[in-house]
Scaffold this active site. Sequence first.
Site, mmCIF file in Angstrom:
data_model
loop_
_atom_site.group_PDB
_atom_site.id
_atom_site.type_symbol
_atom_site.label_atom_id
_atom_site.label_comp_id
_atom_site.label_asym_id
_atom_site.label_seq_id
_atom_site.Cartn_x
_atom_site.Cartn_y
_atom_site.Cartn_z
ATOM 1 N N GLY A 66 0.819 -1.203 0.000
ATOM 2 C CA GLY A 66 0.000 0.000 0.000
ATOM 3 C C GLY A 66 0.854 1.255 0.000
ATOM 4 O O GLY A 66 2.072 1.192 0.171
ATOM 5 N N MET A 70 3.612 9.265 3.403
ATOM 6 C CA MET A 70 5.035 9.551 3.219
ATOM 7 C C MET A 70 5.786 8.473 2.462
ATOM 8 O O MET A 70 6.889 8.713 1.977
ATOM 9 C CB MET A 70 5.711 9.727 4.581
ATOM 10 C CG MET A 70 5.268 10.981 5.287
ATOM 11 S SD MET A 70 6.193 11.271 6.799
ATOM 12 C CE MET A 70 7.730 11.904 6.153
ATOM 13 N N VAL A 73 4.595 0.863 1.372
ATOM 14 C CA VAL A 73 4.865 -0.316 2.194
ATOM 15 C C VAL A 73 4.867 -1.560 1.304
ATOM 16 O O VAL A 73 3.969 -1.752 0.482
ATOM 17 C CB VAL A 73 3.822 -0.453 3.330
ATOM 18 C CG1 VAL A 73 4.088 -1.694 4.165
ATOM 19 C CG2 VAL A 73 3.825 0.785 4.219
ATOM 20 N N LYS A 88 8.720 -0.242 4.898
ATOM 21 C CA LYS A 88 8.161 1.045 4.491
ATOM 22 C C LYS A 88 9.291 1.910 3.946
ATOM 23 O O LYS A 88 10.302 2.134 4.630
ATOM 24 C CB LYS A 88 7.497 1.728 5.690
ATOM 25 C CG LYS A 88 6.730 2.983 5.324
ATOM 26 C CD LYS A 88 5.834 3.384 6.492
ATOM 27 C CE LYS A 88 5.000 4.599 6.187
ATOM 28 N NZ LYS A 88 4.039 4.899 7.252
ATOM 29 N N ASP A 183 -2.377 10.897 15.595
ATOM 30 C CA ASP A 183 -3.112 10.590 14.366
ATOM 31 C C ASP A 183 -3.824 9.254 14.514
ATOM 32 O O ASP A 183 -3.793 8.414 13.628
ATOM 33 C CB ASP A 183 -2.155 10.579 13.175
ATOM 34 C CG ASP A 183 -2.917 10.538 11.838
ATOM 35 O OD1 ASP A 183 -4.097 10.965 11.812
ATOM 36 O OD2 ASP A 183 -2.338 10.084 10.836
HETATM 37 N N1 LIG Z 1 3.563 -3.832 9.116
HETATM 38 C C1 LIG Z 1 2.650 -3.879 8.142
HETATM 39 N N2 LIG Z 1 2.204 -5.065 7.693
HETATM 40 C C2 LIG Z 1 1.265 -5.125 6.719
HETATM 41 N N3 LIG Z 1 0.720 -4.046 6.125
HETATM 42 C C3 LIG Z 1 1.141 -2.835 6.534
HETATM 43 C C4 LIG Z 1 2.124 -2.683 7.547
HETATM 44 N N4 LIG Z 1 2.341 -1.355 7.741
HETATM 45 C C5 LIG Z 1 1.539 -0.722 6.892
HETATM 46 N N5 LIG Z 1 0.818 -1.597 6.170
HETATM 47 C C6 LIG Z 1 -0.155 -1.257 5.152
HETATM 48 O O1 LIG Z 1 0.474 -0.499 4.166
HETATM 49 C C7 LIG Z 1 -0.359 0.553 3.739
HETATM 50 C C8 LIG Z 1 0.356 1.869 3.838
HETATM 51 O O2 LIG Z 1 0.677 2.119 5.179
HETATM 52 P P1 LIG Z 1 1.126 3.526 5.681
HETATM 53 O O3 LIG Z 1 1.269 3.457 7.152
HETATM 54 O O4 LIG Z 1 2.265 4.010 4.905
HETATM 55 O O5 LIG Z 1 -0.051 4.380 5.177
HETATM 56 P P2 LIG Z 1 -1.364 5.003 5.745
HETATM 57 O O6 LIG Z 1 -1.561 4.603 7.157
HETATM 58 O O7 LIG Z 1 -2.452 4.743 4.771
HETATM 59 O O8 LIG Z 1 -0.972 6.479 5.574
HETATM 60 P P3 LIG Z 1 -0.799 7.686 6.495
HETATM 61 O O9 LIG Z 1 0.660 7.931 6.463
HETATM 62 O O10 LIG Z 1 -1.585 8.703 5.795
HETATM 63 O O11 LIG Z 1 -1.369 7.368 7.844
HETATM 64 C C9 LIG Z 1 -1.608 0.483 4.584
HETATM 65 O O12 LIG Z 1 -2.583 -0.238 3.867
HETATM 66 C C10 LIG Z 1 -1.218 -0.331 5.749
HETATM 67 O O13 LIG Z 1 -2.295 -1.054 6.281
#
Ligand SMILES: Nc1ncnc2c1ncn2[C@@H]1O[C@H](COP(=O)(O)OP(=O)(O)OP(=O)(O)O)[C@@H](O)[C@H]1O
Length: 568
Positions: A66, A70, A73, A88, A183
């Site tokens: 996803g 910033m 992932v 990430k 957040d």
């Molecule tokens: N450790 C992880 N294992 C599996 N999926 C993950 C993990 N960390 C993040 N993701 C998934 O990757 C995607 C992007 O995560 P990220 O935290 O970068 O973005 P976000 O939470 O959508 O953005 P923001 O930075 O706006 O909060 C999301 O769908 C999240 O659920």
Amino acid sequence: MSNQAATLIYGKGNSEAVSEDSPVVSSPATAQADPPVDPLLPVIPPAPDLTGTLLLDRYCLLRKLGVGGMGTVYEAEHVTIKKRCAIKILNPEFAHRSELVERFLQEARAASMIGHENVVEITDFGATPTGSVFFVMEMLVGEDLSETIKRSAPLPWSRAAGITMQICRALQAAHDKGIIHRDMKPENCFRIERSGNPDFIKVLDFGIAKLTGEDGGSGRLTSTGMIFGTPTYMSPEQAQGERVDHRADVYAVGVILYELVTGKVPFTADNFMGILTKHMFEDPPAPSEVAPEAGILPEVEALILKAMQKDRGLRFQSLRELMDGIQAVGTDAAPVVVVPNRVSRPNTGPTQFRPRTAPITLPTVETPASRRGGVFGVALAVAAMLGGSAVALYGLGAAEATEQPAPKDTPPPTQQVVVAAPPPVETPTKVDAPPVGPPDPPAAPARVRVIVATNTPAEVFDAAGTHRLGMSGDVGVALAGAGPHKLLLRAAQHEDLLVEVKEPSEGQRFEYTLKPKAKKPSVVKTNKPPKDPADSKKPPVETPTPPPENPGSGTKFGLKDPFKKMGG
Ligand SMILES: Nc1ncnc2c1ncn2[C@@H]1O[C@H](COP(=O)(O)OP(=O)(O)OP(=O)(O)O)[C@@H](O)[C@H]1O
């Protein structure tokens, strides 16, 4: 995820920060397709797909999971030990901005400092061949809570309570380390199955968290003028650009709990500004009225409304207090007190930003309306700058900061305070003179919360069976004093079981088996939460997460070790 749930990060103020014309807005992540983008917000070009790339000679990127605000992932595999992980990577757009690199690595540092089973585990960091930075996390298989809400909310109280308790524990652990998440939203709570518990929660995304220690870097980060948050879950003080403390997280958890038990968020509007306005000036609609079919208990409603009080001095002063409140539902504990919010709104400002629903106006103690009016005006100006679709909180803080004395323990800003600079963040244990409300709880409360796991859902009483302390399962039971504690476990169709818990420690787990009996139980509770299919499953067994691998592999790239500030 709706646009309203997107994190808004907007920067301005110095050459290291995001420039004024490049706000960073998080967007929903999907593995298959690019997320929908608010047409009124600037678009950031997609990062190149790095699938197949080998990082640090050992992490092979397998597929994109996803895209966030910033970075991107990926699911990855450690090629030597064949272990799956998630990586990430900072969007290369931002890789040359030391401010953003620092902020990105702060996410790793913050989560790593907390070291709690309900917080995603960070194990490594490094640099990509293209010069960006990344960190390695435990791979989570499940879904974020917003998906669960979409599909299953309103959730029965027992399930909502179990989920919220874990979120509270994770954030309380963060607050204890001086970290405020800022957040919190369902998208940042990942629901996985662990040891038979289908609702095991991992809190993610400390990307805009604040490390409030002296050398935590927060000063540098805030002085550059980043603004951030997710309007739907944003506390009134955050929306107004006031100093943020840990009670902003309490508010956000209140909103999440609201959504879990009703299936709806308290405030919606056509644009970010409309939502923020409601957080500042409108009472949330009563959960029991929003979802009459959900059978929301009055004490649950009170918990939510207290967590969401506009005046942070009237909220639960810590997540520990909120946990105690959750735990007390269904017991004979005194109900929590919800003070009516003063929700008068400024009478200035363009009418197009006025929410469509009429505000509920109740008398209370609150910030003077005139002060709000000024802030509101600034908010509108910034919203106008962004085309009216989003509000940058940036600038609001400065308006407020001039009215608020800096906390005694906060060093004076090293840079001149300009209109654009947001206010510094307080440590979670300090409050900026809440007008009313109890003081912060002592650092070491004389109560511990233990998990009582039983073969069948059981109520937990004191030894005499007169005071109900809670239920078995993940919500936990609060015990006052050091112990030993004699507890009576009582379940329908089972023999009462008297047990002794000696010198329990916080979060300790005790497992018991109640013997079935033929005759009906002698005590019938009337205020039992509705039955939840998840409860009928085997009680969850929470296994400790393994310690992180040795971090620091990225140092050969000249990166600052994000784990260094926490001394390990
Ligand atoms: N450790 C992880 N294992 C599996 N999926 C993950 C993990 N960390 C993040 N993701 C998934 O990757 C995607 C992007 O995560 P990220 O935290 O970068 O973005 P976000 O939470 O959508 O953005 P923001 O930075 O706006 O909060 C999301 O769908 C999240 O659920």
